[in-house]
Write a protein that holds these residues in place. Structure first.
Motif, PDB file in Angstrom:
ATOM      1  N   UNK A 240       0.834  -1.203   0.000  1.00  0.00           N
ATOM      2  CA  UNK A 240       0.000   0.000   0.000  1.00  0.00           C
ATOM      3  C   UNK A 240       0.870   1.255   0.000  1.00  0.00           C
ATOM      4  N   UNK A 241       1.930   1.269   0.789  1.00  0.00           N
ATOM      5  CA  UNK A 241       2.819   2.434   0.840  1.00  0.00           C
ATOM      6  C   UNK A 241       3.499   2.649  -0.506  1.00  0.00           C
ATOM      7  N   UNK A 242       3.925   1.560  -1.144  1.00  0.00           N
ATOM      8  CA  UNK A 242       4.597   1.674  -2.446  1.00  0.00           C
ATOM      9  C   UNK A 242       3.652   2.239  -3.507  1.00  0.00           C
ATOM     10  N   UNK A 243       2.365   1.938  -3.379  1.00  0.00           N
ATOM     11  CA  UNK A 243       1.363   2.462  -4.317  1.00  0.00           C
ATOM     12  C   UNK A 243       0.826   3.831  -3.892  1.00  0.00           C
ATOM     13  N   UNK A 244       1.292   4.318  -2.743  1.00  0.00           N
ATOM     14  CA  UNK A 244       0.788   5.564  -2.171  1.00  0.00           C
ATOM     15  C   UNK A 244      -0.724   5.474  -1.983  1.00  0.00           C
ATOM     16  N   UNK A 245      -1.185   4.314  -1.535  1.00  0.00           N
ATOM     17  CA  UNK A 245      -2.601   4.042  -1.306  1.00  0.00           C
ATOM     18  C   UNK A 245      -3.045   4.775  -0.051  1.00  0.00           C
ATOM     19  N   UNK A 246      -4.077   5.590  -0.151  1.00  0.00           N
ATOM     20  CA  UNK A 246      -4.532   6.408   0.963  1.00  0.00           C
ATOM     21  C   UNK A 246      -5.570   5.715   1.847  1.00  0.00           C
ATOM     22  N   UNK A 247      -6.174   4.656   1.358  1.00  0.00           N
ATOM     23  CA  UNK A 247      -7.205   3.954   2.124  1.00  0.00           C
ATOM     24  C   UNK A 247      -6.621   2.864   2.994  1.00  0.00           C
ATOM     25  N   UNK A 248      -7.487   2.038   3.499  1.00  0.00           N
ATOM     26  CA  UNK A 248      -7.107   0.877   4.293  1.00  0.00           C
ATOM     27  C   UNK A 248      -6.358  -0.095   3.381  1.00  0.00           C
ATOM     28  N   UNK A 249      -5.159  -0.531   3.768  1.00  0.00           N
ATOM     29  CA  UNK A 249      -4.410  -1.461   2.915  1.00  0.00           C
ATOM     30  C   UNK A 249      -5.193  -2.719   2.537  1.00  0.00           C
TER      31      UNK A 249
ATOM     32  N   UNK B  75      -8.155  -2.960   1.625  1.00  0.00           N
ATOM     33  CA  UNK B  75      -9.020  -2.708   0.471  1.00  0.00           C
ATOM     34  C   UNK B  75      -8.347  -3.086  -0.844  1.00  0.00           C
ATOM     35  N   UNK B  76      -7.023  -3.037  -0.881  1.00  0.00           N
ATOM     36  CA  UNK B  76      -6.294  -3.399  -2.104  1.00  0.00           C
ATOM     37  C   UNK B  76      -6.484  -4.862  -2.481  1.00  0.00           C
ATOM     38  N   UNK B  77      -6.841  -5.670  -1.509  1.00  0.00           N
ATOM     39  CA  UNK B  77      -6.895  -7.111  -1.733  1.00  0.00           C
ATOM     40  C   UNK B  77      -8.331  -7.642  -1.748  1.00  0.00           C
ATOM     41  N   UNK B  78      -9.274  -6.731  -1.983  1.00  0.00           N
ATOM     42  CA  UNK B  78     -10.684  -7.101  -2.104  1.00  0.00           C
ATOM     43  C   UNK B  78     -11.054  -7.219  -3.567  1.00  0.00           C
ATOM     44  N   UNK B  79     -12.077  -8.019  -3.841  1.00  0.00           N
ATOM     45  CA  UNK B  79     -12.596  -8.176  -5.198  1.00  0.00           C
ATOM     46  C   UNK B  79     -13.326  -6.908  -5.625  1.00  0.00           C
ATOM     47  N   UNK B  80     -13.121  -6.517  -6.869  1.00  0.00           N
ATOM     48  CA  UNK B  80     -13.831  -5.366  -7.448  1.00  0.00           C
ATOM     49  C   UNK B  80     -14.339  -5.767  -8.819  1.00  0.00           C
TER      50      UNK B  80
END
Length: 66
Positions: free
Chosen positions: A48-57, A59-64
């Motif tokens: 998440x930090x490497x992607x500069x993700x601002x939300x809960x980490x 969330x990156x690993x949830x289905x969309x």
């Protein structure tokens, strides 16, 4: 599709680039991106930090929807 995969596509970033930036083994990152391995808390935070993700980490690993 996991959100992380979508984020990589939108950012035109390869898994190997992200793996280097997040200090995660590329094989493990591939398994995470493809939903075959969980992103354990420390790995998830580094990704998440490497992607500069601002939300809960997590969330990156949830289905969309694609």
């Amino acid at each position: 599709m996991l959100r992380i995969k979508k984020e990589l596509e939108e950012r035109h970033m390869s898994q190997s680039q992200l793996a280097r930036m997040a200090d995660v083994n590329q094989v493990n990152l591939n398994r995470i991106v493809n939903g075959k391995e969980p992103a354990y808390p420390n790995r998830g935070k580094r990704i998440a930090a490497a992607l500069d993700w601002q939300g809960d980490p997590n969330e990156l690993f949830e289905e969309v929807n694609e």
